[in-house]
Design a protein around this motif. Sequence first.
Motif, short mmCIF file in Angstrom:
data_model
loop_
_atom_site.label_atom_id
_atom_site.label_comp_id
_atom_site.label_asym_id
_atom_site.label_seq_id
_atom_site.Cartn_x
_atom_site.Cartn_y
_atom_site.Cartn_z
N VAL A 138 37.99 18.42 63.86
CA VAL A 138 36.59 18.60 63.48
C VAL A 138 35.93 19.69 64.34
CG1 VAL A 138 34.32 17.47 63.48
CG2 VAL A 138 36.30 16.30 62.52
N GLY A 139 36.31 19.77 65.59
CA GLY A 139 35.77 20.81 66.46
C GLY A 139 36.06 22.21 65.94
N GLU A 140 37.27 22.41 65.43
CA GLU A 140 37.60 23.73 64.88
C GLU A 140 36.83 23.99 63.59
OE1 GLU A 140 39.35 27.50 64.64
OE2 GLU A 140 39.11 26.07 66.29
N MET A 141 36.65 22.96 62.78
CA MET A 141 35.86 23.12 61.57
C MET A 141 34.41 23.47 61.91
SD MET A 141 37.53 19.88 59.54
CE MET A 141 36.54 19.95 58.06
N ALA A 142 33.90 22.89 62.98
CA ALA A 142 32.54 23.22 63.43
C ALA A 142 32.45 24.69 63.83
CB ALA A 142 32.14 22.32 64.59
N ARG A 143 33.50 25.20 64.46
CA ARG A 143 33.50 26.62 64.83
C ARG A 143 33.54 27.50 63.59
NH1 ARG A 143 36.09 24.26 69.26
NH2 ARG A 143 38.14 24.15 68.26
N LEU A 144 34.26 27.09 62.57
CA LEU A 144 34.28 27.84 61.32
C LEU A 144 32.88 27.86 60.69
CD1 LEU A 144 37.62 26.47 59.82
CD2 LEU A 144 37.21 28.82 60.60
N GLN A 145 32.17 26.75 60.84
CA GLN A 145 30.79 26.71 60.34
C GLN A 145 29.90 27.66 61.12
OE1 GLN A 145 28.32 23.28 61.28
NE2 GLN A 145 27.65 23.16 59.15
N GLN A 146 30.04 27.66 62.44
CA GLN A 146 29.23 28.54 63.27
C GLN A 146 29.47 30.01 62.94
OE1 GLN A 146 30.47 27.31 67.17
NE2 GLN A 146 29.39 25.34 67.07
N GLU A 147 30.68 30.31 62.50
CA GLU A 147 31.03 31.68 62.14
C GLU A 147 30.61 32.03 60.72
OE1 GLU A 147 35.22 32.00 62.84
OE2 GLU A 147 35.03 31.26 64.90
N GLY A 148 30.02 31.08 59.99
CA GLY A 148 29.54 31.35 58.64
C GLY A 148 30.60 31.31 57.57
N LYS A 149 31.77 30.74 57.89
CA LYS A 149 32.84 30.67 56.89
C LYS A 149 32.75 29.43 56.02
CE LYS A 149 35.90 33.56 59.63
NZ LYS A 149 37.18 33.72 60.36
N ILE A 150 32.11 28.39 56.54
CA ILE A 150 31.86 27.18 55.77
C ILE A 150 30.42 26.73 56.07
CG2 ILE A 150 34.27 26.49 55.81
CD1 ILE A 150 33.63 24.41 57.91
N ARG A 151 29.86 25.94 55.17
CA ARG A 151 28.47 25.49 55.35
C ARG A 151 28.37 24.04 55.80
NH1 ARG A 151 27.09 28.90 50.39
NH2 ARG A 151 25.98 30.69 51.27
N ALA A 152 29.33 23.22 55.43
CA ALA A 152 29.28 21.80 55.80
C ALA A 152 30.70 21.27 55.90
CB ALA A 152 28.48 21.00 54.77
N LEU A 153 30.85 20.16 56.65
CA LEU A 153 32.16 19.59 56.94
C LEU A 153 32.35 18.28 56.19
CD1 LEU A 153 31.53 21.51 59.37
CD2 LEU A 153 32.82 19.91 60.80
N GLY A 154 33.59 18.06 55.75
CA GLY A 154 33.94 16.81 55.09
C GLY A 154 35.29 16.30 55.57
N LEU A 155 35.56 15.03 55.30
CA LEU A 155 36.84 14.40 55.60
C LEU A 155 37.35 13.74 54.33
CD1 LEU A 155 35.98 12.61 58.98
CD2 LEU A 155 37.09 14.83 58.69
N SER A 156 38.64 13.50 54.28
CA SER A 156 39.24 12.84 53.12
C SER A 156 40.18 11.74 53.57
CB SER A 156 40.00 13.85 52.26
OG SER A 156 40.59 13.23 51.13
N GLU A 157 40.07 10.58 52.93
CA GLU A 157 40.99 9.46 53.15
C GLU A 157 41.09 9.02 54.61
OE1 GLU A 157 42.10 7.56 50.96
OE2 GLU A 157 42.89 8.55 49.19
N VAL A 158 39.93 8.83 55.25
CA VAL A 158 39.92 8.29 56.61
C VAL A 158 39.19 6.96 56.63
CG1 VAL A 158 40.00 10.59 57.66
CG2 VAL A 158 37.79 9.45 57.35
N SER A 159 39.44 6.18 57.67
CA SER A 159 38.81 4.88 57.84
C SER A 159 37.40 5.04 58.40
CB SER A 159 39.63 4.02 58.80
OG SER A 159 39.58 4.59 60.10
N ALA A 160 36.65 3.94 58.41
CA ALA A 160 35.30 3.95 58.97
C ALA A 160 35.33 4.31 60.45
CB ALA A 160 34.63 2.60 58.75
N ASP A 161 36.31 3.80 61.19
CA ASP A 161 36.40 4.10 62.62
C ASP A 161 36.63 5.59 62.86
OD1 ASP A 161 36.00 1.47 63.26
OD2 ASP A 161 38.12 1.03 63.65
N THR A 162 37.55 6.17 62.10
CA THR A 162 37.83 7.60 62.25
C THR A 162 36.63 8.43 61.83
OG1 THR A 162 40.17 7.16 61.82
CG2 THR A 162 39.44 9.45 61.66
N LEU A 163 35.97 8.01 60.77
CA LEU A 163 34.77 8.70 60.31
C LEU A 163 33.70 8.72 61.40
CD1 LEU A 163 33.12 9.99 57.98
CD2 LEU A 163 32.44 7.66 57.33
N ARG A 164 33.50 7.60 62.06
CA ARG A 164 32.49 7.52 63.12
C ARG A 164 32.85 8.44 64.29
NH1 ARG A 164 28.87 3.46 62.22
NH2 ARG A 164 29.49 1.86 60.70
#
Length: 339
Positions: A138-164
Amino acid sequence: MSPRSLGPFTVSSIGLGCMNLSHAYGHPPDAPQAQAVLHAALDAGVTLFDTAALYGFGANEERIGPVLAPHRNRITLCSKGGMAGVAGDDGVLRRVIDGSPQALRRNCEDSLRRLGTEVIDLYYLHRWDKRVPIEESVGEMARLQQEGKIRALGLSEVSADTLRRAHAEHPIAALQSEYSLWSRNAELGTLAACQELGIAYVAFSPVGRAFLTGKLQEVGSLVKGDIRTAMPRFAPEAYARNLRLLAPMQTLADQVGCTLAQLAIAWVLHQGSHVIALPGTTRVDHLQEDVLGGALQLDANVLSALDALFKPEVIAGDRYAPQGQGEVDTEKYAFEKKG
């Protein structure tokens, strides 16, 4: 379709999962047919379009990018990384789960190129690579957002604990996982966690990979390469048991005055205002049928009857074979591992 919130975006309550247009369910449609489906979705008011680096090993992004480009300002375009085709020593592309920062950056930049866009609106981690702390991915995805390559972050097929854990590292806009009347792991924790944290729940396969449409009566007709042939609940004996659920469901659909697919999609949308349905199809008529499900209002009696009919314990077969089940981070899987 009433609009719903997804992170910084307002989207249609029903999106289009584009995987079917080049991947997973046997013979994909030709380019004109795929374009017709995309144009029909746009005409129907769909504003959420979902693809991934994995689908067709990039071919899906290349297929939908040029068609959606003229409409880029009025749609929310989503893709996924962390699971993609990687060439082995023999040159053959194989599916690889890799959530390392280097892989995610490479996947994202490849997706931007294939889609022909400067920014991906919502970028998902397709699968959590359990060798890599979720915070690192997620930290790397946040850096991609800061660089303007993505606007928002998502996850797929994770548990509630991992999501938190991920949400504590950086705000997560959406969780995408399978959710339908016959796939209800979401109700073990992630659905409630998303509502609590203000995260959209994007429900893929809301019609159960065609099971809940009633149009797939014989699994023996599935062609080689169709991913359902490896899924336990589509094995002939299990599927025959599951088919018994459709007759009482049809009775409820008749009462409402809709098709089975529309009833299934409406049920998903009734599970919370933060839920968005993401069906996929290769046919214009099926897409138009699905979209109408977004206008249905179901009363408490119908919802209760559907809940009772599709209790998880009556469903025959798991969603995935053991390998696939081990690659997802659902509450059911986590519970079984702990047990």
